[in-house]
Write a protein that holds these residues in place. Structure first.
Motif, PDB file in Angstrom:
ATOM      1  N   CYS A 147       0.867  -1.193  -0.045  1.00 48.75           N
ATOM      2  CA  CYS A 147       0.083  -0.006  -0.033  1.00 48.75           C
ATOM      3  C   CYS A 147       0.958   1.330  -0.016  1.00 48.75           C
ATOM      4  O   CYS A 147       1.902   1.437   0.724  1.00 48.75           O
ATOM      5  CB  CYS A 147      -0.825   0.103   1.141  1.00 48.75           C
ATOM      6  SG  CYS A 147      -2.194  -1.420   1.072  1.00 48.75           S
ATOM      7  N   MET A 152      -3.083   1.815   9.251  1.00 46.33           N
ATOM      8  CA  MET A 152      -3.804   0.893   8.176  1.00 46.33           C
ATOM      9  C   MET A 152      -4.217  -0.137   9.003  1.00 46.33           C
ATOM     10  O   MET A 152      -3.366  -0.851   9.865  1.00 46.33           O
ATOM     11  CB  MET A 152      -2.766   0.490   7.118  1.00 46.33           C
ATOM     12  CG  MET A 152      -3.429  -0.529   5.882  1.00 46.33           C
ATOM     13  SD  MET A 152      -2.054  -0.927   4.852  1.00 46.33           S
ATOM     14  CE  MET A 152      -0.896  -1.964   5.690  1.00 46.33           C
ATOM     15  N   PHE A 189      -7.350   2.659   5.408  1.00 46.35           N
ATOM     16  CA  PHE A 189      -6.166   3.831   5.893  1.00 46.35           C
ATOM     17  C   PHE A 189      -6.947   4.723   6.800  1.00 46.35           C
ATOM     18  O   PHE A 189      -8.055   5.255   6.559  1.00 46.35           O
ATOM     19  CB  PHE A 189      -5.707   4.481   4.573  1.00 46.35           C
ATOM     20  CG  PHE A 189      -4.999   3.590   3.645  1.00 46.35           C
ATOM     21  CD1 PHE A 189      -3.849   2.921   3.802  1.00 46.35           C
ATOM     22  CD2 PHE A 189      -5.794   3.082   2.789  1.00 46.35           C
ATOM     23  CE1 PHE A 189      -3.389   2.016   3.019  1.00 46.35           C
ATOM     24  CE2 PHE A 189      -5.434   2.372   1.641  1.00 46.35           C
ATOM     25  CZ  PHE A 189      -4.185   1.786   1.908  1.00 46.35           C
TER      26      PHE A 189
END
Length: 380
Positions: free
Chosen positions: A67, A84, A163
DNA sequence: TCCTCTAACACTTTTGAATCGC
DNA sequence: AGCGATTCAAAAGTGTTAGAGG
């Protein structure tokens, strides 16, 4: 650094296998003035089209694609914590049947998961907006007894990364801080302990430099360990990739940044992964960052007591995310008050998902009641 | 028998320290 | 002395495989 998060059962989650969340527009989501983009959205989409698989291991495995996000619209002089976590996409367990995934029953009860807090947290908005934010070092594990702070997931289940952007001066204060949650449908993945879909294997080998060992001169291409197997298709296709591979990577040209740059100069046609070159390694996310180590709770992943599980939140109704809520008091009443970010009173209880059903399924905006009048939510 | 998981393997990449030249 | 570039070695990370276990 890691911590427990509440139950991930999002009432807006899709409980069917083929209904992803509404896709985010061009890998970008906007809430008020804050905009979060998935930097490597194209790579994620390439995997998503095939059906992303993430290997999880006992000792923790990095994600690939990992990510990588970028933020804009933050207050440059305000501190934020970026986190996250992983939420189940549905309530099923899956199995790979020849060419496709199929439901194999009801999902296992969720293990005590952890949220991965970006090591630079907390840092000012200017710091987060300076460059993309990578979660490369986040690791996934299937070991429910994991003591390294990795994100604990079940194999053969589907998850989606989320997130969280939390306005906070320190991890001690995020519980009563305004926060916003973002997720992207293209980042959904199925957890596996060994790759099932050989198309995914090919994609990974094409994009992940660590896999080069098996593509260029690895044992499987030298005949040392090549042998018929139950996944012989994989082996043959992988060997083909090896045969097709172009300029060999610059062995011997090491030395981190200088070697990389030098290698690129000497072998401009080499296959360098985007995730290696997109980010300038000289730009570290260290400046302006509060030194968590000095404060005693460290920038590294941290464990939290395993006593608190998602289950505790299954009964939690939506409440204003106040540090004084009943839920918080109940959940934290027997938590030891030790000076660890993960065990700060109320810290666990930050209601990341309690009120998701009031929000857009892929973009959530949360503010304490006292501050909600200043917030505007624009779900894209 | 089937399915899932683990450890070992051989390789590449990353990282940090040491060295060199300007 | 300071800085940047380069080199080196060790650590970390990779996908594949056989075999174990349920």
């Amino acid at each position: 650094m890691s911590l427990l998060v509440p139950d991930h059962q999002d009432p807006h989650q899709n409980h069917t296998t083929d209904k992803p969340m509404p896709p985010s527009k061009a890998g970008t989501q906007e809430q008020g003035i804050i905009k979060l983009s998935l930097v490597n959205s194209d790579l994620w989409k390439a995997f998503h089209t095939t059906g992303t698989e993430m290997v999880i291991t006992k000792h923790g495995r990095r994600m690939f694609p990992h990510c990588n996000i970028s933020l804009s619209g933050l207050d440059p002089l305000t501190n934020y914590v970026i986190m996250m976590d992983m939420v189940p996409v549905d309530q099923f367990k899956y199995k790979w049947n020849k060419e496709e995934w199929e439901v194999a029953g009801k999902a296992e009860p969720q293990p005590p998961a952890h949220t991965y807090v970006h090591p630079d947290s907390p840092a000012m908005g200017s710091h987060w907006m300076k460059q993309s934010i990578s979660f490369l070092k986040a690791k996934l594990t299937n070991n429910t007894l994991d003591q390294h702070g990795h994100i604990i997931l079940h194999s053969m289940h589907r998850y989606s990364p989320r997130f969280h952007v939390v306005q906070a001066d320190s991890p001690y204060t995020i519980h009563w801080s305004p926060y916003q949650t973002f997720s992207f449908s293209e980042t959904h993945f199925t957890t596996v302990t060994a790759y099932q879909n050989n198309k995914i294997t090919k994609l990974k080998i094409d994009h992940n430099p660590f896999a080069k060992g098996f593509r260029e001169g690895g044992p499987h291409f030298q005949g040392k360990r090549c042998r018929p197997s139950k996944t012989s298709n994989n082996a043959e296709e992988t060997r083909q990739i090896g045969r097709d591979a172009g300029c060999k990577s610059p062995s011997g040209l090491q030395g981190s940044l200088s070697a990389l740059k030098s290698a690129k100069r000497h072998c401009p046609n080499s296959h360098f992964s985007p995730w290696l070159l997109d980010q300038d390694p000289t730009e570290s996310l260290n400046t302006d960052t509060l030194d968590l180590s000095r404060q005693g709770y460290g920038c590294e992943e941290q464990m939290v007591p395993a006593s608190m599980t998602y289950q505790a939140y299954r009964f939690a109704e939506h409440k204003t995310p106040s540090p004084y809520s009943d839920i918080d008091n109940r959940l934290c009443s027997d938590e030891p008050h030790v000076p660890d970010v993960a065990t700060v009173p109320g810290y666990h209880s930050h209601p990341f998902s309690q009120d998701m059903h009031h929000q857009h399924p892929t973009a959530h905006h949360h503010m304490p009641a006292s501050r909600q009048h200043t917030a505007s939510t624009v779900a894209t």
